[in-house]
Scaffold this motif. Structure first.
Motif, PDB file in Angstrom:
ATOM      1  N   ILE A 101      -1.045 -43.846   4.532  1.00 54.03           N
ATOM      2  CA  ILE A 101       0.215 -43.946   4.533  1.00 54.03           C
ATOM      3  C   ILE A 101       0.690 -43.886   2.430  1.00 54.03           C
ATOM      4  O   ILE A 101      -0.015 -44.557   1.840  1.00 54.03           O
ATOM      5  N   VAL A 102       2.232 -43.508   2.755  1.00 55.12           N
ATOM      6  CA  VAL A 102       2.506 -43.672   1.090  1.00 55.12           C
ATOM      7  C   VAL A 102       3.656 -43.752   1.444  1.00 55.12           C
ATOM      8  O   VAL A 102       4.266 -44.074   2.770  1.00 55.12           O
ATOM      9  N   GLY A 103       4.233 -44.472   0.272  1.00 56.48           N
ATOM     10  CA  GLY A 103       5.922 -44.833   0.200  1.00 56.48           C
ATOM     11  C   GLY A 103       6.643 -43.145  -0.178  1.00 56.48           C
ATOM     12  O   GLY A 103       6.340 -42.257  -0.114  1.00 56.48           O
ATOM     13  N   TRP A 104       8.278 -43.610  -0.123  1.00 56.18           N
ATOM     14  CA  TRP A 104       9.192 -42.558  -1.057  1.00 56.18           C
ATOM     15  C   TRP A 104       8.867 -42.760  -2.085  1.00 56.18           C
ATOM     16  O   TRP A 104       8.634 -41.548  -2.404  1.00 56.18           O
ATOM     17  N   GLN A 105       8.106 -42.693  -3.269  1.00 55.73           N
ATOM     18  CA  GLN A 105       7.495 -42.716  -4.318  1.00 55.73           C
ATOM     19  C   GLN A 105       5.823 -43.157  -3.768  1.00 55.73           C
ATOM     20  O   GLN A 105       5.599 -43.877  -3.640  1.00 55.73           O
ATOM     21  N   GLU A 106       5.092 -41.763  -4.926  1.00 56.88           N
ATOM     22  CA  GLU A 106       3.698 -42.070  -5.465  1.00 56.88           C
ATOM     23  C   GLU A 106       3.155 -40.608  -6.065  1.00 56.88           C
ATOM     24  O   GLU A 106       4.331 -40.332  -6.794  1.00 56.88           O
ATOM     25  N   TRP A 107       2.220 -41.637  -7.024  1.00 50.84           N
ATOM     26  CA  TRP A 107       1.712 -40.642  -7.717  1.00 50.84           C
ATOM     27  C   TRP A 107       0.598 -39.419  -6.688  1.00 50.84           C
ATOM     28  O   TRP A 107      -0.192 -40.383  -6.250  1.00 50.84           O
ATOM     29  N   VAL A 108       0.717 -38.479  -7.741  1.00 48.28           N
ATOM     30  CA  VAL A 108       0.280 -37.542  -7.812  1.00 48.28           C
ATOM     31  C   VAL A 108      -0.638 -36.908  -8.294  1.00 48.28           C
ATOM     32  O   VAL A 108      -0.047 -36.852  -9.349  1.00 48.28           O
ATOM     33  N   SER A 109      -1.647 -35.516  -7.649  1.00 48.17           N
ATOM     34  CA  SER A 109      -2.273 -34.896  -8.710  1.00 48.17           C
ATOM     35  C   SER A 109      -1.867 -33.241  -8.463  1.00 48.17           C
ATOM     36  O   SER A 109      -1.795 -33.729  -7.013  1.00 48.17           O
ATOM     37  N   LEU A 110      -2.282 -32.733  -9.275  1.00 46.69           N
ATOM     38  CA  LEU A 110      -2.491 -30.871  -8.822  1.00 46.69           C
ATOM     39  C   LEU A 110      -3.833 -30.812  -9.494  1.00 46.69           C
ATOM     40  O   LEU A 110      -3.389 -29.881 -10.325  1.00 46.69           O
ATOM     41  N   PRO A 111      -4.564 -30.818  -9.168  1.00 44.71           N
ATOM     42  CA  PRO A 111      -6.051 -30.569 -10.044  1.00 44.71           C
ATOM     43  C   PRO A 111      -5.861 -29.563 -10.159  1.00 44.71           C
ATOM     44  O   PRO A 111      -6.546 -28.574 -11.538  1.00 44.71           O
ATOM     45  N   GLU A 112      -5.915 -28.653  -9.171  1.00 46.34           N
ATOM     46  CA  GLU A 112      -5.656 -26.932  -9.687  1.00 46.34           C
ATOM     47  C   GLU A 112      -4.830 -26.918 -10.481  1.00 46.34           C
ATOM     48  O   GLU A 112      -5.425 -25.154 -11.495  1.00 46.34           O
ATOM     49  N   LEU A 113      -4.047 -27.480 -10.887  1.00 37.68           N
ATOM     50  CA  LEU A 113      -3.209 -27.006 -12.077  1.00 37.68           C
ATOM     51  C   LEU A 113      -3.449 -27.595 -13.339  1.00 37.68           C
ATOM     52  O   LEU A 113      -2.288 -26.990 -14.122  1.00 37.68           O
ATOM     53  N   SER A 143       6.834 -47.876  -1.858  1.00 39.52           N
ATOM     54  CA  SER A 143       6.590 -47.642  -3.122  1.00 39.52           C
ATOM     55  C   SER A 143       5.650 -47.449  -3.331  1.00 39.52           C
ATOM     56  O   SER A 143       4.530 -48.240  -3.278  1.00 39.52           O
ATOM     57  N   PHE A 144       4.529 -46.620  -3.920  1.00 39.83           N
ATOM     58  CA  PHE A 144       3.306 -46.669  -4.307  1.00 39.83           C
ATOM     59  C   PHE A 144       2.224 -47.339  -3.946  1.00 39.83           C
ATOM     60  O   PHE A 144       1.890 -48.327  -3.982  1.00 39.83           O
ATOM     61  N   CYS A 145       1.790 -47.016  -2.233  1.00 35.01           N
ATOM     62  CA  CYS A 145       0.691 -47.614  -1.752  1.00 35.01           C
ATOM     63  C   CYS A 145       0.000 -46.817  -1.955  1.00 35.01           C
ATOM     64  O   CYS A 145      -1.375 -47.559  -1.606  1.00 35.01           O
ATOM     65  N   GLN A 146      -0.379 -46.076  -2.779  1.00 41.45           N
ATOM     66  CA  GLN A 146      -1.672 -45.098  -3.311  1.00 41.45           C
ATOM     67  C   GLN A 146      -2.026 -45.896  -4.582  1.00 41.45           C
ATOM     68  O   GLN A 146      -0.924 -46.368  -5.268  1.00 41.45           O
ATOM     69  N   PRO A 147      -3.342 -45.713  -5.094  1.00 41.72           N
ATOM     70  CA  PRO A 147      -4.033 -46.159  -6.617  1.00 41.72           C
ATOM     71  C   PRO A 147      -2.366 -45.342  -7.322  1.00 41.72           C
ATOM     72  O   PRO A 147      -2.243 -44.502  -6.955  1.00 41.72           O
ATOM     73  N   ARG A 148      -2.454 -46.254  -8.530  1.00 41.13           N
ATOM     74  CA  ARG A 148      -1.895 -45.579  -9.933  1.00 41.13           C
ATOM     75  C   ARG A 148      -2.865 -44.765 -10.372  1.00 41.13           C
ATOM     76  O   ARG A 148      -3.700 -44.765 -10.857  1.00 41.13           O
ATOM     77  N   LEU A 149      -1.860 -43.344 -10.675  1.00 40.32           N
ATOM     78  CA  LEU A 149      -2.400 -42.858 -11.303  1.00 40.32           C
ATOM     79  C   LEU A 149      -1.949 -43.341 -13.189  1.00 40.32           C
ATOM     80  O   LEU A 149      -0.637 -44.352 -13.012  1.00 40.32           O
ATOM     81  N   SER A 150      -2.382 -42.137 -14.508  1.00 38.56           N
ATOM     82  CA  SER A 150      -1.781 -42.744 -15.875  1.00 38.56           C
ATOM     83  C   SER A 150      -1.872 -41.761 -16.237  1.00 38.56           C
ATOM     84  O   SER A 150      -2.095 -40.361 -16.296  1.00 38.56           O
ATOM     85  N   TYR A 151      -0.511 -41.845 -17.498  1.00 37.10           N
ATOM     86  CA  TYR A 151      -0.507 -40.496 -17.985  1.00 37.10           C
ATOM     87  C   TYR A 151      -1.266 -40.521 -18.837  1.00 37.10           C
ATOM     88  O   TYR A 151      -1.288 -39.149 -19.519  1.00 37.10           O
ATOM     89  N   ASP A 152      -2.220 -41.379 -19.095  1.00 32.21           N
ATOM     90  CA  ASP A 152      -3.213 -41.070 -20.383  1.00 32.21           C
ATOM     91  C   ASP A 152      -3.646 -40.072 -19.997  1.00 32.21           C
ATOM     92  O   ASP A 152      -4.950 -39.803 -20.738  1.00 32.21           O
ATOM     93  N   LEU A 153      -4.846 -39.993 -18.603  1.00 31.57           N
ATOM     94  CA  LEU A 153      -5.070 -38.801 -17.904  1.00 31.57           C
ATOM     95  C   LEU A 153      -4.800 -37.231 -18.241  1.00 31.57           C
ATOM     96  O   LEU A 153      -5.954 -36.701 -18.901  1.00 31.57           O
ATOM     97  N   TYR A 154      -3.965 -36.832 -19.238  1.00 32.28           N
ATOM     98  CA  TYR A 154      -3.417 -35.810 -20.228  1.00 32.28           C
ATOM     99  C   TYR A 154      -3.382 -35.929 -21.801  1.00 32.28           C
ATOM    100  O   TYR A 154      -3.690 -34.950 -22.459  1.00 32.28           O
ATOM    101  N   ASP A 155      -4.480 -37.273 -22.594  1.00 31.06           N
ATOM    102  CA  ASP A 155      -4.929 -36.947 -23.524  1.00 31.06           C
ATOM    103  C   ASP A 155      -6.044 -35.971 -23.750  1.00 31.06           C
ATOM    104  O   ASP A 155      -6.663 -35.610 -22.538  1.00 31.06           O
TER     105      ASP A 155
END
Length: 158
Positions: free
Chosen positions: A9-21, A140-152
């Motif tokens: 189940i996802v909301g109308w906005q979610e945190w996602v990732s594109l790991p290959e990119l 909104s945001f039904c799935q776990p929150r990700l963080s922009y800190d992952l870009y460090d």
């Protein structure tokens, strides 16, 4: 396990990732009214290798930190005419990559476009919504929150 228990189940906005990119965290809008998914890109440049056409571009994943840019390159999957929500038709490059939401991952096609004036750096269209994914348009945001800190250490400043 029932069929409904297997659905993500996802909301109308979610945190996602594109790991290959190399994009570990993006806020995305889930838009069932849009056919194709779109990713905000800058400095788009097609190039050819000896075997296949490719495209290089930069992604600014965090709207609040436009100086953070992640360089990306990918195989060109297709070029398509896409009509935006304001009715403007545009020929866009299409790449194929994996989308990750809530610990699940699957292949999707993504058009590359400048979305810097849009609220979300990524739009997930209905072609990317697979069987087993349920969109709760009230949530909104039904799935776990990700963080922009992952870009460090990943991106660079513009």
């Amino acid at each position: 396990m029932s069929a409904s228990a297997k659905r993500l189940i996802v909301g109308w906005q979610e945190w996602v990732s594109l790991p290959e990119l190399g994009l570990p965290a993006l806020k995305a809008k889930i838009d069932t009214g849009a056919k194709t998914s779109a990713l905000d890109t800058h400095s788009l440049e097609p190039f050819d290798t000896s075997r296949r056409p490719r495209v290089r571009f930069h992604v600014r994943p965090c709207p609040e930190a436009p100086e953070l840019e992640v360089p990306v390159s990918a195989d060109i999957f297709d070029r398509r005419e896409v009509v935006s929500s304001n009715g403007v038709s545009e020929l866009r490059y299409v790449i194929s990559t994996h989308l990750s939401i809530g610990g699940r991952q699957w292949p999707i096609e993504v058009t590359l476009a400048n979305r810097e004036h849009m609220a979300y750096r990524m739009l997930i269209g209905r072609q990317a919504i697979r069987t087993g994914l349920l969109v709760d348009c009230r949530a909104s945001f039904c799935q776990p929150r990700l963080s922009y800190d992952l870009y460090d250490g990943i991106g660079r400043t513009a």
